[in-house]
Design an enzyme around this catalytic site. Structure first.
Site: not given
Lengths: 291, 291
Positions: B81, B161, B167
Site C-alpha cells: 500500500h 515539524g 528516516p
C-alpha cells in the site's frame, strides 16, 4: 450498554400546564433521553417516549407516573381515545442488549410501585399473568366507565394495588412489547375500494402478513387513499416486504404509490431489512453503522 | 453531543505485538469508542477507526500516534500500500453536531503535536494550507522513498515539524474529509468488459457521478465481476442512485446484480437517502430513529 424504551400514555392532552409539570418530573434527572412528546387535544391524551438504561427508565417512569396520578382526575376526563386510567398504558420496549425477561422485571417493579400508590394495575402482553390479559384491547374493553362493575368480577382482579374501583386514578395497564413501526402508504387514487382490497391483502387478520395491522383511509385534501399500518414485529414481517406487496397489489389496479410515511420514533434495527432488501447487502451488520 | 471520527492509518500490519501496544495506548482512557481495527499483512498497514467527542478524539489520537512513532521504524518498512510515514494518514471526519472548521482545528492541533515530536506533517483536504495539498495522492506521490529529495524542494516544506527528512518516522498527512462509503456491487457475469463499461458509466472521472470513484475487478472464486467503489460524498451522490444506475446499465447487457457489500464502518446519515428513495418516505427525519 443496555437500552430500554418507555412509551407512557397519560389521560391529559388539553391542560398543557399539567403536561409540563409531568414532563418536569420525568426530566428531573438527566439520565434518560426524551425522544418524543405528543399531546392530542381530541384524544385528551399525551404520549411520552423516552429511552435510556433500564434502571434509569424505571426511576424516571415512577417520577412521571406519581406526578400524573397526583394531578389528573379521571372523574372529569373526556376524550375520543379509549382509556381507563390517569396513567393509562405504559409499555416498556426492549431496544438493545436487554432480554424480554429483564424488561418484564422492570414492568413488574413499576406495577408494584403504582399499586403501592393505591392504583389498580393490570399486566399485559409479555408481562401478562394470564393468557386473557395479553391483549390491551380486551383489558380496556368498556373503558374507565366499565371499571366499577368489571372490578367486582374476580376474573378482573388487578395484578397489583387495591381490588376495588378508584375513581380519581382509574386503572393502569403496563407491560412489555416489541417496538411498533407506524407505516402509511399513500396511493395515487381516490378509490377507497382499491385501498380496502390492498388492506385485505396485506393484513394478518384477513390472510396477509401475520404482524401487519392495517386500515384504509381517504385523504380528502390530498385526493388520495392511504393504507395506514402498524407493523408489530418488524423482524418477522419486515418493512420492505410489506411495501413491495402493496406496490404489486396497487399495480394490478393501475395505481402507483405517491409516497409513504414512517410515523413517530422508529427503531434503528427496523431499518436493517430495508438496507438488506433494496441494496442487496446480504452480509451487512448493523454493528457497522456509526453515529 | 458532538461526534468526531478518526481513521488512523499506521505502517505496521505484520507485527501484531506492535499493533496491540498501539491499541492499548489508544484505549488507555475509556472516553472513545473503537469501531473498527483492520490489520492487513500484504499492505503491512493497520487502520484504527474510532469515534467520540472531539477533545477526547484529539487526546486519544495523540496517545496512539506517540506510541506508533516510538515503535515503528520506516527504514525497515515494506508493503503493497502507498505510504510515507510510520503514522501515515490521519483523517478526522465530522459525524454529528460539528462543523468542518471545528474539525480542522482538531487536525491542526494534532499536527502541531506531531511536529513537536519531530515528525514532518502535511495538512490535506479540508485542512490543506495550499490548493496543491488538497489531494493525498499528490502529497504522497513517490512515497516514503521520495521524501529525502522532495523535502529539499521549498514547495514541499512541511506544514509542521522539521524541514528535513526524518528516516525513522517519515512524514504524516493529516486533515479533515467527508465520510467515505465503500460500496461494492457484484454482477452475475464473468465478463470483465461489462464491469469496465459500467465503471465508465458511474464514476466521476469518466462522466458519471461526480463523487464516485470506481474500478472493475474479477472475483474469480465467485465467477463474478465486481464494481468496487468509494462514494466520497453520500449527500451529493447518494447510494441508491448509484445502485439503480448500475442495475440499469447491467440490465442493458442482460446481467443481474447478485448482491452488494457495504464495507467497514458506515455513517448513519448515509442511510437517509436509502430509506427516502426506496420507501418513498419523502418527509422522514433521521431524528426519528432511536437505538
Amino acid at each position: 450498554m443496555k437500552s430500554l424504551l418507555a412509551e407512557v400514555n397519560i389521560s391529559e392532552g388539553r391542560n398543557l400546564d399539567v403536561v409540563e409539570k409531568v414532563k418536569l418530573a420525568l426530566l428531573e434527572k438527566e439520565d434518560i433521553r426524551l425522544i418524543d412528546l405528543d399531546s392530542d387535544k381530541d384524544h385528551n391524551r399525551t404520549v411520552f417516549t423516552y429511552i435510556g438504561e433500564p434502571d434509569a427508565i424505571l426511576e424516571a417512569t415512577k417520577r412521571l407516573a406519581a406526578k400524573a396520578i397526583e394531578l389528573i382526575d379521571m372523574t372529569k376526563h373526556e376524550g375520543s381515545h379509549p382509556r381507563m386510567g390517569a396513567v393509562d398504558v405504559v409499555p416498556f420496549i426492549p431496544v438493545k442488549n436487554i432480554t424480554t425477561e429483564e424488561a418484564v422485571k422492570i414492568a413488574r417493579e413499576f406495577g408494584k410501585f403504582l399499586g403501592g400508590l393505591g392504583v389498580p394495575v393490570y399486566y399485559y402482553e409479555d408481562a401478562a399473568t394470564k393468557p386473557e390479559r395479553m391483549s390491551l384491547v380486551k383489558i380496556r374493553k368498556g373503558q374507565y366507565e366499565a371499571l366499577p362493575e368489571k372490578m367486582k368480577n374476580p376474573e378482573w382482579e388487578p395484578d397489583e394495588g387495591p381490588h376495588e374501583f378508584v375513581p380519581k386514578s382509574g386503572a393502569t395497564v403496563t407491560g412489555v412489547r416489541f417496538p411498533l413501526v407506524a407505516f402509511n402508504v399513500n396511493l395515487k387514487t381516490e378509490n377507497i375500494e382499491i385501498g380496502k382490497k390492498i388492506v385485505k391483502a396485506v393484513r394478518g387478520a384477513t390472510g396477509g402478513y401475520k404482524y401487519v395491522r392495517a386500515i384504509a383511509l381517504s385523504l380528502e385534501d390530498k385526493k388520495m387513499v392511504q393504507v395506514s399500518m402498524n407493523l408489530v414485529n418488524y423482524e418477522k414481517t419486515p418493512i420492505p416486504r410489506v411495501m413491495e406487496t402493496i406496490r404489486s397489489e396497487a399495480t394490478r389496479y393501475g395505481v402507483l404509490i405517491d409516497g409513504a410515511e414512517l410515523v413517530g420514533p422508529v427503531p434503528l434495527m427496523a431499518l436493517e431489512e430495508v438496507l438488506k432488501h433494496y441494496l442487496q447487502v446480504h452480509d451487512f451488520s448493523m454493528e457497522q453503522i456509526y453515529y
